[in-house]
Structure formats: C-alpha cells, structure tokens
Design a protein around this motif. Structure first.
Motif, PDB file in Angstrom:
ATOM      1  N   LEU A   1       0.814  -1.215   0.000  1.00  0.00           N
ATOM      2  CA  LEU A   1       0.000   0.000   0.000  1.00  0.00           C
ATOM      3  C   LEU A   1       0.851   1.270   0.000  1.00  0.00           C
ATOM      4  O   LEU A   1       0.540   2.248   0.678  1.00  0.00           O
ATOM      5  CB  LEU A   1      -0.933  -0.014   1.222  1.00  0.00           C
ATOM      6  CG  LEU A   1      -1.872  -1.206   1.298  1.00  0.00           C
ATOM      7  CD1 LEU A   1      -2.390  -1.405   2.689  1.00  0.00           C
ATOM      8  CD2 LEU A   1      -3.034  -1.055   0.311  1.00  0.00           C
ATOM      9  N   GLY A   2       1.929   1.248  -0.744  1.00  0.00           N
ATOM     10  CA  GLY A   2       2.758   2.439  -0.833  1.00  0.00           C
ATOM     11  C   GLY A   2       3.695   2.613   0.345  1.00  0.00           C
ATOM     12  O   GLY A   2       4.548   3.489   0.348  1.00  0.00           O
ATOM     13  N   THR A   3       3.508   1.784   1.378  1.00  0.00           N
ATOM     14  CA  THR A   3       4.414   1.855   2.528  1.00  0.00           C
ATOM     15  C   THR A   3       4.933   0.454   2.811  1.00  0.00           C
ATOM     16  O   THR A   3       4.964  -0.372   1.888  1.00  0.00           O
ATOM     17  CB  THR A   3       3.707   2.483   3.748  1.00  0.00           C
ATOM     18  OG1 THR A   3       4.614   2.514   4.840  1.00  0.00           O
ATOM     19  CG2 THR A   3       2.456   1.718   4.149  1.00  0.00           C
ATOM     20  N   VAL A   4       5.378   0.215   4.025  1.00  0.00           N
ATOM     21  CA  VAL A   4       5.847  -1.127   4.351  1.00  0.00           C
ATOM     22  C   VAL A   4       5.112  -1.660   5.577  1.00  0.00           C
ATOM     23  O   VAL A   4       4.834  -0.923   6.521  1.00  0.00           O
ATOM     24  CB  VAL A   4       7.378  -1.158   4.629  1.00  0.00           C
ATOM     25  CG1 VAL A   4       8.162  -1.049   3.333  1.00  0.00           C
ATOM     26  CG2 VAL A   4       7.783  -0.076   5.615  1.00  0.00           C
ATOM     27  N   LEU A   5       4.785  -2.948   5.509  1.00  0.00           N
ATOM     28  CA  LEU A   5       4.253  -3.660   6.666  1.00  0.00           C
ATOM     29  C   LEU A   5       5.449  -4.269   7.376  1.00  0.00           C
ATOM     30  O   LEU A   5       6.253  -4.977   6.754  1.00  0.00           O
ATOM     31  CB  LEU A   5       3.281  -4.743   6.194  1.00  0.00           C
ATOM     32  CG  LEU A   5       2.769  -5.701   7.256  1.00  0.00           C
ATOM     33  CD1 LEU A   5       1.876  -4.966   8.247  1.00  0.00           C
ATOM     34  CD2 LEU A   5       2.012  -6.857   6.606  1.00  0.00           C
TER      35      LEU A   5
END
Lengths: 405, 97, 394, 117
Positions: free
Chosen positions: A235-239
């Motif tokens: 989602l455009g970031t990191v989990l």
C-alpha cells in the motif's frame, strides 16, 4: 419541540433510517455532534470486490435523497446530554443549547469509537487514532504531518496507509503495537498477525496470492517473524510485522518513535532504535458506543473488556426499552453497508412502534433483512471475528428475553 | 541529535488520559485495595471519572485482574449528562429558546 | 465477652468499615460482610461532608466535634484519603436568614465552638465569587472534607491489615439468634458465619435485615442528587452551603423557588482534590430509585447559579444520586437491640454518615467490647423509637 | 488557497476527495489570526496552521492535542467564544471566532480552617 422519531447519529445507519421514515411521512429529527452529516462515511475510501467505495459520495447520495422529505429535519452540532422516559415517549436534552425534544420513538445510531494503544508518551501532540488521521486527511484535507507511523494492525490501518501515501505523506510503515503492561489487553502477537488475514485481500496481488500460505498459524508465524526488518512493501508503505513500537519520543510534540524487533513468541529482542516521525496513528480497532442505549435501561450484553458491549436487540432493531431502537455499529462493528441495511430495518421497528401495529411492513422487512445478509456476505473488511458469535448469542437472548405482562 | 533510549517502564504509562492515571497507579491500587470489581477499582483510582467518562480507558482497565468475574462487576453504568454541558444550559433545559 | 471476640459487621459502607477499623484496633476479630463491593452503597454516592456547622448546640454538636477530632487523628494514621480541614460556610439568601444566622452563631459561640458571623463585607471578602446580593453568612473553622470513596476503602483496608476477613458480594440471608442472643449470620449462599456479636451497619438496608426478627427500625431512604464539574477554575477552597435549610430549626419557613422547595434543593458547593467541584443537593422520599432525575439536576444547577452567577460557564460532566438513611429524629441508631444480647445497630446517619463514621465506629468498638463510651450513647439508643410506640418486638 | 499544512487525496477517478470549494476565513487563536476553512472543525484549521498543543492536562500540565478527532476523548477541549470545554475537533470555524487554550487550574489551596479567621 416534538417529533415522532428522533434519530441520534447522522451516519450511514441514521441517514438510511431517516430516508425510510421520510418517505413514509414520519416527522423525523436527525441529530449529530459533527458539523458535517455522514458520520464515518465521510472519510472512507477503499477498494472492494465491487469496485471503489467512496464514502463521501455515498453520504452525498443519502443526503440528496433525504433532502426530498420536508418532514425530515437535520440538526448538527448537537450532542444528546439527556434522554428521559416521559409520557410514553422520550425527552432529549442537548449539550449545545437549552430546550428539549420530545419523541415517540428514538433510534440510537451512535456508531463506534476507537480503542486505545497505550505506550510511553502517547499523550504527546501528534499521537492520534488512525481514525483521527483519516478524518484529518480525507475529510478535511489537512496534512497530519511530514512523516508518520501506523501502530497496530486494525482494519483502518491499511486504508489510511493507502490514502496517506497517495497524498504524498511519508510513512515509516505499519508496525506492531506494544503487547505488554497496559497494552496487554490487545492480545498476543499471534492475535495481531491473525488480523492480517482479514485484510490481506486488500493488499497487492502478490499478497492476495499469499492468502493460502498464511491460512495456517504455523506458516503465519514463520512468515511474519521472518519478514525483513525494513518491512514488506504494501500500500505504498511497508508492513513491518516483526517490529513493535515500544515508545513515542518528544518533548512538546512527537519527534520520533522507538522501535524494537519481536520474535515468533512476541518477545522483544535486540536493541531498540529510534526513527524520526512527527505523527503516529494508533490502530487498535473499534468498539460500539452503546452509552445512550444503556442509559435508557435497555438490557445490555456486557463484556468484560467493554469491547463488545451492545444492547440486546430484535429483528428490527428493537431494544428492551420501549420505543428505543438501535442500528449500525452501535450493534457491532461491521462496516457501512451493513449499518445502512440495519438502519432500514430499524425504520420498520420505529414505524410499527408509532402505529402500534406489530405486523405491518412485513414485505419491506424481508427485503431489508435480505439486503443485510448480502451486505454481510460482501463486506470487504472483517473488523472483529467475534461479532458473528455475539450476534448469535444476542438472537438467543432476544428470543428468551423476559416479556412484560 | 543523540537520543536517549526510551524508558521501558510500563508503570509510567498514562492509562486514564483525563486523570493522568498511570499503569503503576492502577497496579498499586490493585494491590492495596484488592478491588472486586471495575467499579471499585474506579472508586479508588478515578479511572473513568474524568471528562471522557472512561470512553478511552475502559478496555485497558478491563485488562486488570479483579476477583469478581460476574457481569455485575463490569456492567456499564451511564448517568446524565451523557456529554458535558455548561451550567447555564443545564439550568434552563426544557425552556423555549 | 471473650478477650478477643469475633464480631460480624454486616455492611461495608463507611459506618461498617469504620466499625471494623476501630474493632480490630481494639483487638477484636472482625468479619466484614457486604452484599456488594466495599463502599458500594450510599458511601459511594455522596459528598465528603464532615460538618459541625449545621449541628444543633448540645449533643448533636458534641458528637460531630468528637468525630472531627477522631478523623483528624485517622488522617495521620491511615494512608492518604484527601483529608483536609478548610472550614465551611453557610450563606444567607435574605434578611430573615441573616437574623437567624446571627442567632445560630451566638448559640454556637456560647458552646465555645469556632464559629463566626460574617457580615456583607466579610462574606464577600471570604467568598469573592458569591452573588452580589448575598447579604451575609457564617463560618465554622473545624469543618473538614475528604474523598468518601477513598476514606471508606482506607478504613476497610486498615481492618484487613489487622486480619479482618472482608467478604464482599455476600448477601446476608438471616441473622442467627440462639437462646435469645445473636450468634452469627447465615449468608444467602447458605454458609453459616458464627460470631460473638453482630453489628448491623447496613444503612438503608438495615430495616429489611432486622424485620424478620420482628425488630422494626424506622430508617427510610431519602434520595439526594449531586453534580460533578469538569476540571477548571474553582469557586473557593472550602465547602459552602446555604443557610436556608436550617430555617426549620427556628420554626421558620424557608423561602426558595418552587423547584428548589419541591425537590428539597439547597446549595452545597464542595471543591475536591481533583481540580473539580461537586454541587448538591436534594432531599426527597421517592423510594429506592437511584437514577438521576433531570428536573432535580436542573434545579441544583439553578440554585448554584443563584449564589454563584459565574458558574454559568462551568461544565457539568455527570450526576449521581444516593439514598440517605433517614431517621425520624435525624440522629443515627448506635445501640444494642434491647432483649437481644449481641445484636447491634449502627445505622441511620442520613446525610452525615461520612462525618459521623469515626465517632460511630469508635462508639461501636467501645460498646461492643465493653469499654467506656467516647460519647454518651443515650440519645442514640434504638429503643428511643420503641418508647414512642409502634414497635412490635416482644 | 494553498498551505503546507493541507494535502489533496485524489479519488481513483482523479477527483479531489477533500479540498473542494472551500471558503477560508480568519479566526483568532490566543489572539493571533489563523486562517481556516469555513465550517471545518477548529482543531483542523489549527493543525493545518502548525498549532499542535491545544491545551494542557490539568493534573500534569503537559501538552495535549487532538486524539480521536470525533468528539469521544475530549483531549482537544478548548475555550471557544468564552465557552469552556468545547471539543475543537467538532466546533466549526466561523469568521472571527475567539479560540483559546484553557488555563491550567491552580493547586487547591490548603488552608487550615482553624486559622482562617
């Protein structure tokens, strides 16, 4: 002031009920604390199986339909401060103005609230719930900060991460909450990881492909604990499923977050490190706000955690208090489409209470009940798997409730 | 700028934001008073007695251990005003405005 | 009585907890039983009154004063319960009340008590937030205040520290009488708790516990409401009440608005240690209902604004209501039941349970354990109502 | 009107989700002029203008700010147009509003009543 129906809450449930009552000629007053109607619909924007769900447009559509009924009135910036049984109906009082409203029936559609994730320094300005960040960014176009972090794997975490990154806000990722001390009620690290299963279909295609893999606890644990420390792009970031936020840092406002690695059993390992952020979003999940229902004397199903406190309710949103109905997230956290169907069903309850005829509108009830089931089946998010079991218990409690006379 | 490592003291974490009550305060009260319900815990710590009326801290308080696990020990009790209200409004409820 | 008798105290409100504290201090073994939590009845639905200012000169005043002294000692002995002694004020609404207030202060000063009449200039100097038209008032320097929830818990905690057995959530089924004397209690669970004496300190629930024994206790629940403010500016550091409710002591009619008369509303302002204040109060006989009546809440707010116009912008965050254990002559019952050795009553303190808990607990310990009583127990005897007739206890 | 504190979140079909047809007005925060969108909550305008401390906890004196954003937590309570304890996350901006942080209450004076007269 007098009205036939008073609806408390102008979100998806309350507005849907108001439309049904409006088109059947019922004098209806809808009140809400917020200066803008629509409730939490206003900030919602996510991709579902049937395409994008843009809550603001759903709200606009509901309001446009509501506007056709001169018998429906909307009163915003209005908090109900009292609700007293009087003369067969209910008298409401408000925080913002003197004066009362007498209603024959009241629909409580007060929605949900977010549950907290306490960690050191979480009272600093800049630490907010994920819903607050969503309201800030999506509803009002205000930038929460330059660089943020999302703490907790609640369902809203992923939607908000998506929205913020598309608006160009830098995120340090989505990380685990602390799970000890005052945060111990959030459960184990496994509980947190299992929540990811309920949202994995919202992620990129490869994540959806991983669904079968993480279906077993055995593999879920290993995949999550073994993830790279810098995280899995999503989602455009990191989990970052094996990194926990253990404290916020800052003097007058948030200036950073302390992070630490977590092993397969949830134990903190290695040395903590600091990352600069100027805001943090806590995503602990949602719980109903049933205060008004409880205050009317309606029988409640209470939970030790308070996470699952709900009025005991019947098929058309009836509570055990005379003339008090409920709909939407106040009955359990299930998302806006379910809330809308519950609002429609509760309008049947209100209509029957007003007419005294307990069997009328049977065809409409059947149609709304079907709509409710469809909404449940198609729900893009499962907020909390406990609700289906709780609703089954409530169905039994309703059937077995002591009846008057 | 060098950062000091954070305090891992869970006891210093504020749990009731309104009353600035810490987790350590709660644990101390649990030990000193051995409350048998959330209500009794409330009466000795003031959790939930501030302006938000426990809307934020309730789940954290439920994570404490109180002896009595019956529903009466944690049932939600709500009293008016459900939301804070100014005295001049409270004093003139029911009047035409 | 044995050297270390076992005393069962029924009711863990402030009176039962204070009795348990003093009984254990004097060496008794105590079992403290309650149907609910410690302090979950009237003691958690009240304010922190410890007053002599409204007591009739003579025994009434003496009992209150002894209790204040004992409390002052307790505050040194027990962990913190927000005790402080800022004195208290009564303020007058009209010229009639001023006249009576002067008389009241004369009587109290004659007894050597720390009272002062405050004329217009003085009362407004002491209480600068008062409405300009308040004509006068009076002051009592020995009055104190505390957090009643914490106080009750501290007393119970103190008893437990001396090995008292605390039994919350244990409704009492009946009181066991054998050979005409109290021998213990049977819990609703069926458990038999034997003891050398039983002290019923169950406030408004006292009559129901004793009725099966044919013992009538004329205690009735008298409801009172309180309002709680948000944290913010206070309107003074000491308790302030209106003189009006003492007018009946002079055989005069109180003059107040109809809503205040209907619900027995009189100003009570109490600042707390939590940056907020409490407002009271009402007096009503309306059965056992402890819900908040919006009309009474409204009346209390109005009455407070009559004396403190600046309170109009203060925030009220909640209300609550409790049931005071009223007796016909406004004195509590602290006494053995005639003809039933070992059966004691310590109940019926109406709105003074917090203030009189110390003297009551001490007196119970003195009487039950056969010591010399700290005050004359005569006026508190249960049989004073019997003598008035209406008792059917054989 | 553009401001560093504002952002645009485009919907998938390219329409702006949030920043449509806003009218900006001036109100006062601690006496200082602040620009805010008419009708948006006061806390939102203050945040966009870089004002993060909206008040101080009465017990600790430490800064507090918007937390839940929808009126449940009361952390953003402010004095608005002379009214205390207004939730600035709900209170809509209007031209000329007077918005202030609430003063920290002082400690309760401990006077021994026996020495007061």
């Amino acid at each position: 002031m007098r009205t036939e129906a008073l609806i408390i809450g102008a979100g998806p449930a309350g507005l849907s009920a108001a439309i049904e009552l409006g088109q059947r000629g019922i004098e209806t007053l809808v009140v809400d604390e917020y200066p803008v109607p629509g409730g939490r619909l206003l900030g919602q924007m996510y991709q579902s199986q049937s395409g994008w769900w843009i809550g603001r447009r759903v709200a606009e559509d509901l309001l446009e339909r509501l506007g056709r009924f001169p018998n429906v009135h909307l009163m915003l910036e209005t908090s109900v401060s009292g609700l007293a049984h009087a003369g067969g109906g209910w008298t409401a009082t408000f925080s913002q103005r003197a004066g009362t409203v007498d209603a024959q029936a009241v629909l409580i559609a007060t929605g949900a609230t977010e549950v907290p994730i306490p960690l050191p320094n979480w009272t600093l300005p800049g630490v907010m719930t994920v819903g607050a960040a969503q309201t800030m960014a999506n509803v009002h176009g205000v930038r929460p900060g330059e660089r943020g972090i999302i703490i907790g794997f609640g369902a809203l975490a992923f939607a908000v991460a998506d929205e913020l990154t598309r608006a160009g806000v830098d995120l340090a990722g989505i990380v685990l909450p602390p799970l000890q001390g005052p945060s111990q009620w959030l459960g184990t690290v496994q509980d947190q990881w299992r929540r990811l299963r309920d949202v994995v279909h919202l992620g990129p295609r490869w994540a959806r492909a991983a669904t079968p893999l993480v279906a077993s606890d055995f593999w879920l644990e290993r995949v999550m604990a073994g993830a790279p420390q810098k995280g899995i792009p999503a989602l455009g970031t990191v989990l970052r499923p094996n990194v926990a936020a253990i404290a916020m840092a800052g003097e007058e406002a948030v200036s950073g977050v302390w992070l630490q690695r977590v092993d397969r059993r949830g134990t903190l390992v290695g040395e903590p490190w600091h990352e600069a952020v100027d805001f943090a979003c806590l995503s602990g999940g949602l719980r109903p706000v049933p205060d008004l229902a409880a205050a009317t004397g309606a029988a409640m199903k209470s939970s030790r955690s308070g996470l699952h406190d709900v009025p005991i309710f019947g098929p058309v949103g009836e509570t055990t208090a005379p003339g008090i109905f409920a709909a939407g997230n106040v009955l359990g956290i299930e998302g806006a489409p379910v809330a809308m169907a519950q609002g429609q069903l509760a309008s049947i309850g209100v209509l029957r209470h007003l007419s005294g005829n307990p069997t009328e509108w049977a065809a409409e009830q059947a149609a709304f009940s079907r709509a409710l089931e469809v909404a449940r089946e198609r729900a893009p998010l499962v907020f909390d798997r406990a609700w289906s079991q709780i609703h089954e218990e409530i169905r039994q409690a309703w059937t077995n409730r002591p009846k008057e006379g | 700028m060098a950062k000091d490592a954070p305090s891992h003291e869970d006891d210093a974490v504020i749990v009731c934001r309104c009353e600035a009550l810490t987790w350590g305060d709660v644990k101390q009260a649990m030990e000193a008073f051995q409350p048998t319900s959330l209500r009794q815990l409330k009466s000795v710590t003031r959790w939930g007695m501030g302006i938000c009326q426990g809307r934020v801290c309730r789940p954290m308080m439920a994570a404490t251990t109180v002896e009595d696990q019956t529903e009466a020990a944690f049932r939600l009790v709500v009293r008016p005003p459900f939301k804070p209200v100014a005295m001049n409004i409270l004093g003139h409820e029911g009047e035409k405005v | 009585m044995k050297s270390s008798p076992h005393v069962i105290v029924v009711g863990a409100g402030v009176i039962g907890a204070a009795s348990a504290h003093y009984l254990t201090q004097a060496g008794a073994r105590v079992t403290l039983i309650d149907q609910g939590d410690i302090g979950s009845g009237t003691s958690s639905r009240c304010d922190g009154n410890v007053l002599a200012i409204d007591k009739d000169p003579g025994f009434d005043s003496q009992m209150a004063t002894v209790s204040q002294q004992l409390l002052h000692e307790l505050a040194q002995e027990l962990p913190y319960f927000e005790y402080r002694r800022p004195g208290s004020y009564l303020v007058c609404d009209n010229a009639d009340e001023v006249e009576m207030a002067r008389e009241w202060v004369r009587q109290q000063q004659a007894e050597g008590l720390p009272f002062a009449y405050l004329d217009y200039e003085a009362i407004h100097r002491h209480l600068p937030h008062l409405a300009e038209d308040v004509p006068g008032g009076l002051y009592c320097g020995s009055d104190s205040t505390l957090n009643p929830l914490l106080y009750t818990q501290r007393l119970a905690q103190s008893a437990r520290d001396r090995s008292a057995d605390l039994r919350p959530h244990q409704p009492v089924g009946d009181i066991g009488i054998e050979g005409g004397a109290a021998k213990g209690v049977r819990l609703a669970s069926g458990e038999w708790v034997p003891g050398d004496a039983v002290v019923v300190a169950a406030g408004i629930w006292t009559p129901a516990l004793l009725e099966p024994l044919g013992i009538r206790v004329p205690i009735r629940p008298r409801k009172g409401h309180l309002l709680v403010s948000g944290k913010g500016p206070l309107f003074g550091d000491a308790k302030v009440m209106e003189f009006g409710y003492l007018m009946s002591k002079f055989g005069r009619e109180r003059v107040a608005p109809p809503d205040a008369m209907q619900y027995g509303v009189a100003l009570v302002y109490e600042p707390t240690a939590s940056h907020n204040f409490l407002l009271g109060s009402s007096r009503e006989f309306v059965g056992w209902d402890t819900s908040s009546n919006p009309k009474v809440v409204q009346s209390i707010a109005r009455r407070a604004m009559r004396f403190y116009p600046g309170m109009k912008d203060a925030t009220i965050i909640r209300s609550y209501a409790g049931l005071r254990p009223w007796t016909p002559d406004h004195f509590p019952i602290v006494s053995e039941v005639d003809g039933v050795p070992g059966l004691w009553i310590a109940a019926g303190h109406e709105g003074d349970g917090i203030g009189l808990a110390a003297v009551t607990g001490r007196l119970i310990a003195d009487l039950v354990l056969g010591g010399s009583p700290c005050i004359d127990p005569g006026p508190l005897r249960w049989n004073r109502f019997t003598e008035e007739g209406g008792m059917d206890h054989g | 009107m553009s401001s560093e504190g504002r952002l645009e979140i485009p919907t998938p079909d390219g329409e702006s989700q949030s920043n449509r047809k806003k009218t900006f007005v001036t109100f006062y925060f601690e006496g200082e002029a602040v620009s805010g969108a008419l009708g948006e909550p006061v806390a939102m305008s203050l945040w966009a203008a870089g004002h993060r401390t909206l008040g101080w906890n009465e017990e600790t004196g430490r800064p507090r700010s918007l937390f839940c954003g929808i009126g449940h937590c009361f952390e953003c309570r402010m004095e608005i147009d002379g009214k205390r304890d207004q939730r600035s996350c709900l209170y809509p901006v209007r031209e000329g509003l007077d918005v202030r942080r609430q003063s920290k209450p002082g400690a309760l004076a401990i006077v021994d009543g026996m020495t007061r007269l």
